[in-house]
Design an enzyme around this catalytic site. Structure first.
Site, mmCIF file in Angstrom:
data_model
loop_
_atom_site.group_PDB
_atom_site.id
_atom_site.type_symbol
_atom_site.label_atom_id
_atom_site.label_comp_id
_atom_site.label_asym_id
_atom_site.label_seq_id
_atom_site.Cartn_x
_atom_site.Cartn_y
_atom_site.Cartn_z
ATOM 1 N N LYS A 112 -8.971 65.143 -59.326
ATOM 2 C CA LYS A 112 -10.131 65.471 -59.607
ATOM 3 C C LYS A 112 -10.002 65.427 -61.282
ATOM 4 O O LYS A 112 -11.106 64.040 -61.141
ATOM 5 C CB LYS A 112 -10.924 66.132 -59.294
ATOM 6 C CG LYS A 112 -11.213 66.397 -57.750
ATOM 7 C CD LYS A 112 -12.499 67.299 -57.688
ATOM 8 C CE LYS A 112 -13.047 66.912 -56.232
ATOM 9 N NZ LYS A 112 -14.021 68.131 -55.727
ATOM 10 N N LYS A 199 -11.387 58.507 -44.767
ATOM 11 C CA LYS A 199 -11.797 59.089 -44.027
ATOM 12 C C LYS A 199 -13.472 58.807 -44.039
ATOM 13 O O LYS A 199 -14.051 58.292 -44.774
ATOM 14 C CB LYS A 199 -11.561 60.414 -44.577
ATOM 15 C CG LYS A 199 -11.125 61.332 -44.320
ATOM 16 C CD LYS A 199 -10.603 62.436 -44.293
ATOM 17 C CE LYS A 199 -11.104 63.500 -44.882
ATOM 18 N NZ LYS A 199 -11.488 65.018 -45.811
ATOM 19 N N LYS A 202 -19.068 60.291 -48.671
ATOM 20 C CA LYS A 202 -20.764 60.168 -49.363
ATOM 21 C C LYS A 202 -19.574 59.649 -50.313
ATOM 22 O O LYS A 202 -20.017 58.918 -51.535
ATOM 23 C CB LYS A 202 -20.811 61.019 -49.676
ATOM 24 C CG LYS A 202 -21.985 61.699 -48.431
ATOM 25 C CD LYS A 202 -22.578 63.318 -48.635
ATOM 26 C CE LYS A 202 -21.700 64.051 -49.023
ATOM 27 N NZ LYS A 202 -22.144 65.759 -48.348
#
Ligand code: TRP
Length: 337
Positions: A112, A199, A202
């Protein structure tokens, strides 16, 4: 008689719930309620660790609560993290029993923080992002669960939680925290319809997930345009796209359709359109059920919100008990004294 074992899990309020979330986690949560005393949290403090919009966060939090209730989660088992401020308090205490170096080496932090630095990222890496796993450890340890149902991506966080608990226990000289075990259940891995090698999620964009609460037309359209065969699958192997469609049928428990289409496939007679129709019917059927429940809940918004506040308050009592004991063990003054 022994007390039923406790299970805890949490989910971040980040907008739409999709079939990947449902088949991969939430459906299993619903089932676990029959066997364990479950604690399910909507973790809005975690949703602040990346740049975010406060108004959206508030909406997404209630949205997720209503969606979880629609899938069959009992309201007594649900809590909103920020209504239990003891999570943040325990998180501070646990920070002091956490290795800084270990936090910087966490996979999720590395991923991240790298994302933030990329083009399109905001270039801002908060200390909250680094401390995210400590808050997660607090979420878990505060309710003393035996098991935490997690996916592979959360294994490292659970391992850290155990390290933190162990360090605390050693320092205070008491086996106070229970070391939680992961609960691995066989859950299907649902892939993106637009790119079956990744996967369903969103973050990749609208094409990459099918909203559990979408209109029938939208679900059918997305299934119809799902990638089947890109031509680069080795001879004799099922392509990732076709495999994902079969996986969705199985996840949706459409076993008759699954078996007959599998035999078509083995006979080399599978028509993709038949497979897609069966998948669309299955997903639409599930979606219609949760949408009907959602409509009922929406008609009683105020009462539902009151119920959640009440169940959170009841769950909070347990967190307060833990934090009082922890402060005592850690040599901190307590309001009770
Ligand atoms: N980190 C988890 C995720 O992204 C969410 C989470 C927060 C969680 N606290 C937790 C999961 C406690 C299990 C237990 O999916």
């Amino acid at each position: 008689m022994s007390e039923t074992k406790r299970v805890l899990s949490c989910i971040q309020p980040t907008g739409d719930m999709h079939f990947g979330n449902y088949f991969g986690a939430v459906k299993n949560w619903v089932k676990l309620q029959q066997t364990y005393t479950c604690y399910y949290g909507v973790v809005n403090y975690h949703a602040m660790t990346m740049p975010y919009n406060p108004k959206k966060l508030r909406n997404n939090t209630w949205e997720l609560i209503f969606n979880l209730l629609s899938t069959g989660i009992d309201h007594e088992r649900l809590f909103i993290q920020s209504l239990v401020p003891e999570h943040a308090e325990l998180s501070w205490i646990l920070n002091c029993f956490t290795s800084y170096g270990q936090l910087t080496r966490m996979t999720q932090f590395k991923d991240k923080s790298a994302q933030s630095g990329e083009q399109g990222g905001e270039g801002f890496i908060s200390a909250g992002l680094l401390n995210y796993p400590v808050l997660q450890a607090a979420d878990i340890l505060i309710y003393r669960p035996s098991f935490v149902p997690v996916g592979k991506d959360q294994e490292q966080h659970l391992e850290l939680t155990r390290n933190i608990a162990q360090r605390f226990n050693n320092q205070v000289g008491k086996e106070y925290f229970i070391l939680p075990e992961p609960l691995f259940t066989e859950v299907p891995k649902v892939m993106s319809p637009a790119d079956p090698t990744r996967k369903m999620s969103k973050s990749a964009g609208d094409k990459h997930y099918i909203n559990l609460f979408a209109e029938e037309k939208r679900i059918r359209k997305q299934v119809r345009s799902a990638v089947t065969d890109t031509g680069d699958t080795p001879e004799g192997e099922m392509s990732a796209g076709v495999r994902n469609l079969f996986e969705l049928l199985k996840a949706g428990e459409a076993m008759d359709a699954y078996q007959s289409l599998q035999s078509d496939y083995e006979a080399g007679a599978l028509k993709y359109v038949d497979l897609k129709d069966a998948v669309a019917d299955t997903l639409v059927g599930i979606s219609e059920q949760v949408r009907a429940r959602r409509a009922e809940l929406d008609a009683n918004k105020k009462e539902v919100k009151q119920q959640i506040k009440a169940s959170t308050a009841a769950i909070r009592k347990e967190a307060q008990q833990t934090i009082a004991e922890v402060k005592d063990l850690a040599g901190l003054m307590n309001v009770r004294f």
